[in-house]
Motif scaffolding. Structure first.
Motif, PDB file in Angstrom:
ATOM      1  N   LEU A 130      -5.787  54.626  44.407  1.00 11.34           N
ATOM      2  CA  LEU A 130      -6.287  55.315  43.143  1.00 11.34           C
ATOM      3  C   LEU A 130      -5.995  54.321  41.883  1.00 11.34           C
ATOM      4  O   LEU A 130      -6.901  53.974  41.223  1.00 11.34           O
ATOM      5  N   CYS A 134      -9.379  52.266  40.193  1.00  9.65           N
ATOM      6  CA  CYS A 134      -9.406  52.385  38.658  1.00  9.65           C
ATOM      7  C   CYS A 134      -9.162  51.234  37.811  1.00  9.65           C
ATOM      8  O   CYS A 134     -10.328  50.849  37.051  1.00  9.65           O
ATOM      9  N   SER A 159     -11.288  52.417  45.717  1.00  6.67           N
ATOM     10  CA  SER A 159     -10.229  53.219  46.338  1.00  6.67           C
ATOM     11  C   SER A 159     -10.077  53.737  47.805  1.00  6.67           C
ATOM     12  O   SER A 159      -9.126  53.604  48.458  1.00  6.67           O
TER      13      SER A 159
END
Length: 185
Positions: A130, A134, A159
């Motif tokens: 994650l 990002c 992700s």
């Protein structure tokens, strides 16, 4: 006596470099089926290699992975400047390192990893994937690779691809360890 440059660490870093590059080459075989966008794959096996390498080899792995990421970026991002390669590598290594060290610290996992459990690795993978998805796409956007409109879709796709790669590599590693332990019983 503590040496600044230990030959064993250098050899580990070189081995991790070669393993990461090999896993990237293996992953390219799946590209026709798994590429979501440039730099974003829905199955990214090197993510699992990166996670296990940092978990097991720590500092030397981080150096090997950093240089492997820069090396691979040179072939992938030919239209970008050299500084971009270092940004991408730095984000890639930092996000995974942060996840590994956070989970190790929070669950008080020993340096020998004897109290490491499968759920810890899954949590490391989830956090790393994650964060990486990002942060990588924020840097991609900054470097003109990802548009603002595509930021979240590409972040989620990256992700997912990283997590799938971690799942594949960790599962293969777990099967290998079970087979290895049965062989030596």
């Amino acid at each position: 006596m503590n040496k600044f440059l230990d030959i064993g660490d250098v050899l580990v870093a070189i081995g991790i470099f070669l393993l990461f590059v090999a896993s990237y080459s293996l992953n390219e075989l799946f590209d026709p089926y798994t590429i979501y966008a440039p730099g974003v794959s829905l199955l990214f096996i090197p993510a699992g290699v990166k996670l296990l390498a940092i978990l097991v080899a720590r500092g030397p792995a981080i150096f090997g992975l950093f240089f492997a990421s820069v090396y691979l970026s040179m072939g992938l991002w030919t239209q970008l400047g050299y500084l971009s390669f270092y940004y991408f590598a730095l984000i890639s290594i930092l996000t995974y390192s942060i996840a590994v060290y956070l989970v190790i610290g929070y669950f008080k996992i020993s340096n020998t990893l004897l109290n490491l459990r499968y759920r810890h690795i899954v949590l490391m993978a989830l956090i790393a994937c994650l964060l990486n998805g990002c942060m990588h796409n924020v840097v991609y956007m900054w470097q003109g690779v990802t548009s603002h409109e595509d930021l979240w879709s590409k972040s989620l796709a990256m992700s997912l691809g990283d997590f799938m790669g971690c799942f594949v590599v960790v599962s293969i590693f777990k099967i290998f360890l079970k087979s290895y332990s049965k062989f030596f019983k």
